[in-house]
Design a protein around this motif. Sequence first.
Motif, PDB file in Angstrom:
ATOM      1  N   GLU A 122     -83.291-104.699  14.958  1.00 47.25           N
ATOM      2  CA  GLU A 122     -83.470-105.916  15.752  1.00 47.25           C
ATOM      3  C   GLU A 122     -84.379-105.624  16.948  1.00 47.25           C
ATOM      4  OE1 GLU A 122     -79.851-108.496  16.250  1.00 47.25           O
ATOM      5  OE2 GLU A 122     -78.874-106.671  15.529  1.00 47.25           O
ATOM      6  N   LYS A 167     -90.894-107.092   6.437  1.00 43.97           N
ATOM      7  CA  LYS A 167     -89.430-107.104   6.402  1.00 43.97           C
ATOM      8  C   LYS A 167     -88.826-108.077   7.418  1.00 43.97           C
ATOM      9  CE  LYS A 167     -89.023-103.762   3.294  1.00 43.97           C
ATOM     10  NZ  LYS A 167     -88.480-102.444   3.617  1.00 43.97           N
ATOM     11  N   ALA A 168     -89.668-108.967   7.962  1.00 44.59           N
ATOM     12  CA  ALA A 168     -89.185-109.920   8.962  1.00 44.59           C
ATOM     13  C   ALA A 168     -88.206-110.916   8.334  1.00 44.59           C
ATOM     14  CB  ALA A 168     -90.358-110.659   9.598  1.00 44.59           C
ATOM     15  N   LEU A 169     -87.076-111.143   9.000  1.00 35.88           N
ATOM     16  CA  LEU A 169     -86.036-112.031   8.479  1.00 35.88           C
ATOM     17  C   LEU A 169     -85.809-113.256   9.359  1.00 35.88           C
ATOM     18  CD1 LEU A 169     -83.442-109.234   7.644  1.00 35.88           C
ATOM     19  CD2 LEU A 169     -84.873-110.450   5.996  1.00 35.88           C
ATOM     20  N   GLY A 170     -86.343-113.227  10.580  1.00 32.13           N
ATOM     21  CA  GLY A 170     -86.116-114.317  11.514  1.00 32.13           C
ATOM     22  C   GLY A 170     -85.122-113.918  12.584  1.00 32.13           C
ATOM     23  N   LEU A 180     -78.696-105.455   3.873  1.00 28.17           N
ATOM     24  CA  LEU A 180     -79.921-105.438   4.666  1.00 28.17           C
ATOM     25  C   LEU A 180     -80.039-104.188   5.534  1.00 28.17           C
ATOM     26  CD1 LEU A 180     -80.124-109.155   5.877  1.00 28.17           C
ATOM     27  CD2 LEU A 180     -81.461-108.063   4.058  1.00 28.17           C
ATOM     28  N   THR A 202     -81.797-113.146  14.278  1.00 22.61           N
ATOM     29  CA  THR A 202     -80.556-112.630  13.685  1.00 22.61           C
ATOM     30  C   THR A 202     -79.454-113.674  13.675  1.00 22.61           C
ATOM     31  OG1 THR A 202     -81.146-110.453  14.580  1.00 22.61           O
ATOM     32  CG2 THR A 202     -78.901-110.735  13.764  1.00 22.61           C
ATOM     33  N   LEU A 223     -79.562-116.336  10.843  1.00 17.83           N
ATOM     34  CA  LEU A 223     -79.472-115.990   9.426  1.00 17.83           C
ATOM     35  C   LEU A 223     -78.239-116.665   8.828  1.00 17.83           C
ATOM     36  CD1 LEU A 223     -80.361-112.171   9.568  1.00 17.83           C
ATOM     37  CD2 LEU A 223     -81.862-114.096   9.002  1.00 17.83           C
ATOM     38  N   ALA A 269     -84.698-109.995  13.454  1.00 15.89           N
ATOM     39  CA  ALA A 269     -84.132-109.031  12.518  1.00 15.89           C
ATOM     40  C   ALA A 269     -85.173-108.608  11.479  1.00 15.89           C
ATOM     41  CB  ALA A 269     -82.921-109.632  11.812  1.00 15.89           C
ATOM     42  N   PHE A 270     -85.100-107.327  11.106  1.00 13.63           N
ATOM     43  CA  PHE A 270     -85.995-106.763  10.094  1.00 13.63           C
ATOM     44  C   PHE A 270     -85.175-105.839   9.195  1.00 13.63           C
ATOM     45  CE2 PHE A 270     -88.273-107.670  13.946  1.00 13.63           C
ATOM     46  CZ  PHE A 270     -89.466-108.259  13.525  1.00 13.63           C
ATOM     47  N   TYR A 321     -73.982-109.914  -2.071  1.00 13.60           N
ATOM     48  CA  TYR A 321     -74.067-109.781  -0.620  1.00 13.60           C
ATOM     49  C   TYR A 321     -72.786-109.123  -0.116  1.00 13.60           C
ATOM     50  CZ  TYR A 321     -77.769-113.189  -1.387  1.00 13.60           C
ATOM     51  OH  TYR A 321     -78.895-113.842  -1.855  1.00 13.60           O
ATOM     52  N   LEU A 340     -80.675-102.428   9.349  1.00 18.05           N
ATOM     53  CA  LEU A 340     -81.175-103.667   9.946  1.00 18.05           C
ATOM     54  C   LEU A 340     -81.627-103.374  11.373  1.00 18.05           C
ATOM     55  CD1 LEU A 340     -81.374-106.836   9.530  1.00 18.05           C
ATOM     56  CD2 LEU A 340     -79.254-106.934  10.852  1.00 18.05           C
TER      57      LEU A 340
END
Length: 508
Positions: free
Chosen positions: A52, A82-85, A47, A87, A90, A61-62, A342, A50
Amino acid sequence: MRIYVPLDAAARALGADEVAEAIAHEAAARGLDVTLVRNGSRGMLWLEPLVEVVTDLGRLAFGPMEPADVPALFDDLTAHPKALGLTEELPWMLRQTRLTFARVGVIDPLSLAEYELHHGLKGLRRALEMTPADVVKEVTDSGLRGRGGAGFPTGIKWKTVHDAPGPQKYIVCNADEGDSATFADRMLMEGDPFTLIEGMAIAGIAVGATRGYIYTRSEYPDAISQMTKAIEIARRAGVLGASVLGSSHAFDMEVRVGAGAYVCGEETSLLNSLEGKRGVVRAKPPLPALQGFMGRPTVVNNVISLASVPVIMDRGAAFYRNFGMGRSHGTMALQLAGNVRYGGLFETAFGLTLGEIVNDIGGGAASGRPVKAVQVGGPLGAWFPPALFDTPFTYEDFAAKGGLIGHAGLTLADDSVDMLRMARFAMEFCAIESCGKCTPCRIGAVRGVETLDRIHRGDTAAIPLLTDLCETMKSGSLCALGGFTPYPVMSALTHFPDDFARAKEAAE
């Protein structure tokens, strides 16, 4: 507005600097007051970069971010592509037990004030209130073992140095991280350098050492820069120097840079290099704990070993010891690399099975093909096939299966990989990196490459010769380079005989 962009070398290689510049430019263009913090990496390397952003809900996080994605950070964050929620919510973060790496990616690495707000220096202050012998006992009782090699108990090494007579003693941090698939040392030095400083200072108090050295490699310019700056900040703040935090204890340290020879990851070769000599292995005895740097009693520990000490001293030996399984206590910084979906750093307690690490955490092969094997412990680690994926990740369980954990670097390979070629790579690696001190390593590795080439040409009659040669290297080499080279070679031959047999079929 507060925004975090990693200064981690991996993130920078993927464009973090360009993203940071774009954020600064966009903020200036909009007339916004933005505090840009260059933090460490959270370890989710797929990612990176990353980014924040601090919000009322927490840090959002993006990633992976590109400069073109930056303007949208200053609009509706929930609509950002690119928004992930959050941090911390996750999946990669939720499953971890972060003790040693608790601050990495969270704080400004060079802010001593932020470090202290996150339990920093608590362990050092407690150590200053104890006798040196009690500090050694606390580390011993925690069950901490060396995190860079064979897992030798840290407390026993410290007690040996504590009990050894000598007008001068030293703490040497082995930060010569040369194994493939290992980057934990680098990430910690770049993302939380004060925790290594604190760990080394505690070690100095425990054994009576007043001087410390961090030996790292020239390939780590970012880590060198961060550590050098952090040491100067700690010195100005009284954490280092003639009086550690106002106490009667003195301890100071500096960074020394090596040329990147793999063999200098072995402690006696490292000490030779540190003294300005050729980096070749020393015969033991004497042990470095008794006659190490400049012939004086010396603690030589890996970065992660020393960086684990502050949390032990802060929260107590029992707290740390309760994590793990069997005689493998505490947490391990798993580093997933190679053909993995990952890839990154994942800190967890000992005890997960290799299959859980490879398939659940790592997500299997990035190629989407079946995983054929995973090499654990760097280029000299054994290859483990899926049939052994039920092996718990502990020192004892891996040793029982003919492997070693080492630095906990894991390299994944899918079913397209030829294990005969991987065996040859390991043997050639040893031939290139050998310091030349030991005959089994110096000559055996060269003969091993020649023998593997014979097998590759279809001469399977050379396989018994390879087996005998590996046994000679294992028993006759003074250091891990020659002694561990047989692990990847013999594991490849044992678990993947078809790859060796195919060489004969292809030749015919």
